[in-house]
Design a protein around this motif. Sequence first.
Motif, PDB file in Angstrom:
ATOM      1  N   LEU A   1       0.811  -1.221   0.000  1.00 24.23           N
ATOM      2  CA  LEU A   1       0.000   0.000   0.000  1.00 24.23           C
ATOM      3  C   LEU A   1       0.840   1.264   0.000  1.00 24.23           C
TER       4      LEU A   1
ATOM      5  N   ASP B   1      -3.423   5.892  -1.221  1.00 23.63           N
ATOM      6  CA  ASP B   1      -4.222   6.597  -0.217  1.00 23.63           C
ATOM      7  C   ASP B   1      -4.878   5.657   0.784  1.00 23.63           C
ATOM      8  N   HIS B   2      -4.549   4.374   0.713  1.00 22.47           N
ATOM      9  CA  HIS B   2      -5.234   3.424   1.586  1.00 22.47           C
ATOM     10  C   HIS B   2      -4.752   3.532   3.020  1.00 22.47           C
ATOM     11  N   LYS B   3      -5.690   3.311   3.916  1.00 23.11           N
ATOM     12  CA  LYS B   3      -5.323   3.285   5.334  1.00 23.11           C
ATOM     13  C   LYS B   3      -5.877   2.030   5.978  1.00 23.11           C
TER      14      LYS B   3
ATOM     15  N   LYS C   1      -7.073   0.069   9.493  1.00 24.07           N
ATOM     16  CA  LYS C   1      -7.563   0.350  10.835  1.00 24.07           C
ATOM     17  C   LYS C   1      -7.103  -0.757  11.773  1.00 24.07           C
TER      18      LYS C   1
ATOM     19  N   PHE D   1       3.650  -6.242  -8.256  1.00 24.68           N
ATOM     20  CA  PHE D   1       2.596  -7.057  -7.645  1.00 24.68           C
ATOM     21  C   PHE D   1       2.841  -8.526  -7.890  1.00 24.68           C
TER      22      PHE D   1
ATOM     23  N   PRO E   1      -4.020  -3.093  -5.013  1.00 23.94           N
ATOM     24  CA  PRO E   1      -2.928  -3.266  -4.066  1.00 23.94           C
ATOM     25  C   PRO E   1      -3.395  -3.860  -2.739  1.00 23.94           C
ATOM     26  N   THR E   2      -4.686  -3.830  -2.496  1.00 18.54           N
ATOM     27  CA  THR E   2      -5.159  -4.278  -1.193  1.00 18.54           C
ATOM     28  C   THR E   2      -5.355  -5.785  -1.127  1.00 18.54           C
TER      29      THR E   2
ATOM     30  N   LYS F   1     -10.113  -3.001   9.314  1.00 19.41           N
ATOM     31  CA  LYS F   1     -10.786  -2.345   8.207  1.00 19.41           C
ATOM     32  C   LYS F   1      -9.731  -1.738   7.314  1.00 19.41           C
ATOM     33  N   LEU F   2     -10.056  -1.694   6.031  1.00 20.35           N
ATOM     34  CA  LEU F   2      -9.135  -1.075   5.089  1.00 20.35           C
ATOM     35  C   LEU F   2      -9.915   0.000   4.365  1.00 20.35           C
ATOM     36  N   ILE F   3      -9.495   1.237   4.489  1.00 23.53           N
ATOM     37  CA  ILE F   3     -10.250   2.276   3.805  1.00 23.53           C
ATOM     38  C   ILE F   3      -9.336   3.075   2.908  1.00 23.53           C
ATOM     39  N   ARG F   4      -9.952   3.748   1.968  1.00 23.69           N
ATOM     40  CA  ARG F   4      -9.159   4.567   1.076  1.00 23.69           C
ATOM     41  C   ARG F   4      -9.474   6.015   1.362  1.00 23.69           C
ATOM     42  N   GLN F   5      -8.484   6.736   1.803  1.00 23.78           N
ATOM     43  CA  GLN F   5      -8.681   8.156   2.077  1.00 23.78           C
ATOM     44  C   GLN F   5      -7.990   8.952   1.001  1.00 23.78           C
ATOM     45  N   LYS F   6      -8.785   9.646   0.220  1.00 23.89           N
ATOM     46  CA  LYS F   6      -8.201  10.464  -0.841  1.00 23.89           C
ATOM     47  C   LYS F   6      -7.325  11.535  -0.224  1.00 23.89           C
ATOM     48  N   THR F   7      -6.183  11.737  -0.825  1.00 26.53           N
ATOM     49  CA  THR F   7      -5.338  12.823  -0.365  1.00 26.53           C
ATOM     50  C   THR F   7      -6.109  14.114  -0.521  1.00 26.53           C
TER      51      THR F   7
ATOM     52  N   VAL G   1      -6.877  17.612  -1.460  1.00 30.03           N
ATOM     53  CA  VAL G   1      -6.258  18.510  -2.427  1.00 30.03           C
ATOM     54  C   VAL G   1      -5.914  19.784  -1.683  1.00 30.03           C
ATOM     55  N   VAL G   2      -4.638  19.984  -1.485  1.00 28.55           N
ATOM     56  CA  VAL G   2      -4.216  21.141  -0.711  1.00 28.55           C
ATOM     57  C   VAL G   2      -4.285  22.352  -1.617  1.00 28.55           C
TER      58      VAL G   2
ATOM     59  N   GLU H   1      -3.316  25.666  -3.196  1.00 29.05           N
ATOM     60  CA  GLU H   1      -1.992  26.200  -3.434  1.00 29.05           C
ATOM     61  C   GLU H   1      -1.660  27.215  -2.350  1.00 29.05           C
TER      62      GLU H   1
ATOM     63  N   ASN I   1      -6.538  29.362   8.238  1.00 29.97           N
ATOM     64  CA  ASN I   1      -5.246  28.991   7.666  1.00 29.97           C
ATOM     65  C   ASN I   1      -5.290  29.058   6.141  1.00 29.97           C
TER      66      ASN I   1
END
Lengths: 563, 445
Positions: free
Chosen positions: A71, A75-77, A79, A196, B275-276, B284-290, B292-293, B295, B383
């Motif tokens: 990973l 973006d995967h996390k 828990k 992979f 990839p998971t 648990k496996l979650i996908r957290q989108k980065t 978007v910061v 500029e 901020n």
Amino acid sequence: MAIIGIDLGTTNSACGVLQEDGVTLVPNRLGELLTPSVVGLDDAGELIVGRTAKERLINHSDRTVAAFKRLMGTDHKVKLGRQLFSATELSALVLRALKEDAEAFLGEEITEAVISVPAYFNDNQRHATKLAGELAGLKVERLINEPTAAAVAYGLHEKREGNFLILDLGGGTFDVSILEFFDGIMEVHASAGDNFLGGEDFVEAMIDSVLNELNIEKSSLSPRQQQNLYMQMESAKRRIGQPGAQPLELELGKEKVQWVASSEWFEKVATPLLLRAKRPIERAMRDADMPPQTIDEVVLVGGSTRMGLFRSMVGRMFGRLPSCHLDPDTVVAIGAAIQGGLKSRNAALDDIVLTDVCPYTLGTGIVNEDSPDQGDYFLPIIDRNTVVPVSIVRQVCTASDNQTELRIDVYQGENRLVKKNVYLGELSVPVPKGPRGQEAVDIRYSYDMNGLLEVDVKVISNGKTYNKLIEFTPGALNEKEKTAALEKLAALKFHPREDEVNRALVARGERLYESCLGPQRDAISRALGEFDRILNGQNQTEIKKAQASLQEFLDRFDGEDWI
Amino acid sequence: MNPWVILGIEPCDDPRAVKRAYAVKLKQNRPDDNPEAFQQLHSAYKQALKVAQTRARSRQTGEAPPESVVRPEPAVAEVALETVEAADAIEAAVISEPRAAVATEATSLQSNSEPAPEAEVGEAAAQAQSVELIANTCEEDTEADKEQAAEDAARQLRIDEYRRVLEVVDEVLRDPLTINREDRWHFLGTSPYMLEDEYNWNLGLAVFERFARFNQKAANRKGKYRTHVTENVLAYCDQLFGWSGNPRAYYQQFDEDLADTLFDALQLDSEERDPTSAIRGGSKLIRQKTKVVAEQLNYYFFGSVLGRSVAVILDILLVHLTIGVFATAIIMKVSGLSESDAGLYGALVSTGLYLIATWLAECSEWQTTPGKWLLGYRVTDKNFGRVGYWHGLWRSFSFLLTIPTYKIGWFINCFLGGNLMHDRLSRTHVINYRKSREEHLRRQG
């Protein structure tokens, strides 16, 4: 101050350091050289890394995680209990464990390290690895490609000249590198690979095949059963081809099944994966312009290369036996440690220079006027297998009238359409208004020895230059998030080092308790109770004795070594 | 610059000498220390090495007869062509044909063919070794008949398997419903002998041809959609047979159109693996989108009171003209109120909607409402990042709170430097993004 070398693997990690008399591998708190890359939290919220965590994968699968290297750079996390962790943070915890081991072993503070990454890791994954080092309190002096590290170890060990093909089949990744050694120069000619493909995939394929043949849905198994099945298949994989194989007792859902893991069955399961492994080998030879007969030696690295099938496939491809005199599990750590020594300019290595290549093509997107619905075309800037460090400029111009801004998307890959390549980030620069094609910018890609990319843009007409870091990278953190991650990880504490042996034994006992039944179960339960009693007595000699006897007792239930 | 000068040696035809010179120079110009000098040195080395190798080779050929370049590839090509042209009977013959014969054919062909100075490395991987095999078998053939018999039996097994697999391929191709399910094709990967190059190559060729013809036929049926073998299946088979690793060989076998049909589709596909799939453990496996910061700008300007008033008026007008008018009409219809009363209610509805829409728009990734957007304004937290939805709700509430004070409120607001009462209360900013960004770029440039 020593720079340590770390092999941060999918399945196992190891750590070494170059001393006067050569490389020494650093034993972990259990006295072992390999630390499983498994991280868990115990019920008290304390941190467990390594073998103890691996033993807990079955009983505490919700609080333990393995194979998270897959990973990296996403973006995967994951828990664990109530906390969320990114792969970078989990890797940082493994690195911290290794760092503490090295500090205890060397008796000095360690702040710098060389970390190995698969040669075929992309830019995001490399950045994530570097960040993991920083989160673990290590300045990452260099990211070294795993096959290159292995080659360094072999090159110094064998002191032979010629062309080497390194095949590194690890737990999760497969890398191929072709190197040439002469006069103290190690030149990588080409790298290819598959991010992979590794030992984990073989086990995964075995599990799929079993469940498929028995017509059982994977989701109908409890997490404990899944982990148990995984471990059984993992050890069956190691025993394939050995005589006297016992049928496995599988517990699937409500039924118990006997399964014979025959070599014929395994060959059938492994064939598609082995065929996949052939492609990067062929590609590396093509890229390096070196047919099989010009390769002087084929070197196997990574625990999964112990697989008989893999060896015979390689043997057939090259018409000779591959060599593996060095332990395939630790050779990468040795190479990384040597590179650490090189970095600190250890006198013994003065006459050795290493040159590497960039394994991917790097480029940008350009407007696709032929068929806009397919998305932008890919404009390669640095071709794959260019020797690094390298810096290459290409010019692009505006695509429409009165354009005021030019966005440079950064991609990596081999497809002619950007959407099929890996997106690394983007940056925008303002350009003066004008008819299309009048304004042009120079895009400079610089690829350094660590395999990290930097992008500079220069607007031709006004001479302004922009040197920006790539933004929007998946998994990247800004300063604030980094501080937060550091705080979060700092809050997690390891158990006292001296307790680790006891904890590992108890975790193993608990795992065996889960997988055994009837009288065996009672016996294990009694032994664990007894061990607990002695631990509470706090008599060191008693404890030492009890450790040995419990170890022996548990060995009777499985002689398997999970590492 | 002259590569020999960079390397510091006289032009020569000894690759070893070039390497030695490079090694000496490289130790003075380590890639870490001086990347540019290293690149120059490296390209000089490559150039010089090529020259030296070419010269060395031509010197050798001048002295001795040319070393015969073994090119087994045409032989295989020849064999494979038959596969294309003729029916299954010949296909069997392809494999069953004694290897010795193939070998002689290879040699004869090779003596006819032009000696190729640049070896085709692509094919070499697979075929150089089959030459070795062929050579070996030739020797063995003369050794004992028994071995010959065993070999024949083994070959027969492969032929049978080859036929069987192709039959299954045809069968799957006949079923339009499952044709594009990748798992339907897994039998190819698990077929025995797949790891043997010769078998793999022949089977790959036959499958390639079947797929290509199938897709070509599907494409030629105009107007009506017909199933074709899709990219996922092609990508899977490509992994097994390595088609895309060696397209030239296939373009030699088949006419361009036919080969194109598959290679175009293969080009479009890229392997995307999950990839998971191999991750073990974790609750648990979650996908957290980065996130978007936004500029980071170094210069910020707040929106002016005048500009913001204009923006609010524009937004209210927008909501009122679109929804308020409708709402009024509906209220009139339903309740039978007079136009002025219904208009009042309609205004109330649109004001409520305005508050909700503003809240949602300001917290969305646009960070602005249409009116503010026209003026280049954006709403940020303190901020200068994006405002969260709860935070945004608090901002809207603060705005409601300040409305009763409007009599003196607007007067106070004029002196707050663009950071108005409700902004201060909710700790948010309304910045003139356009102006800030221009300034930022101006200073940076």
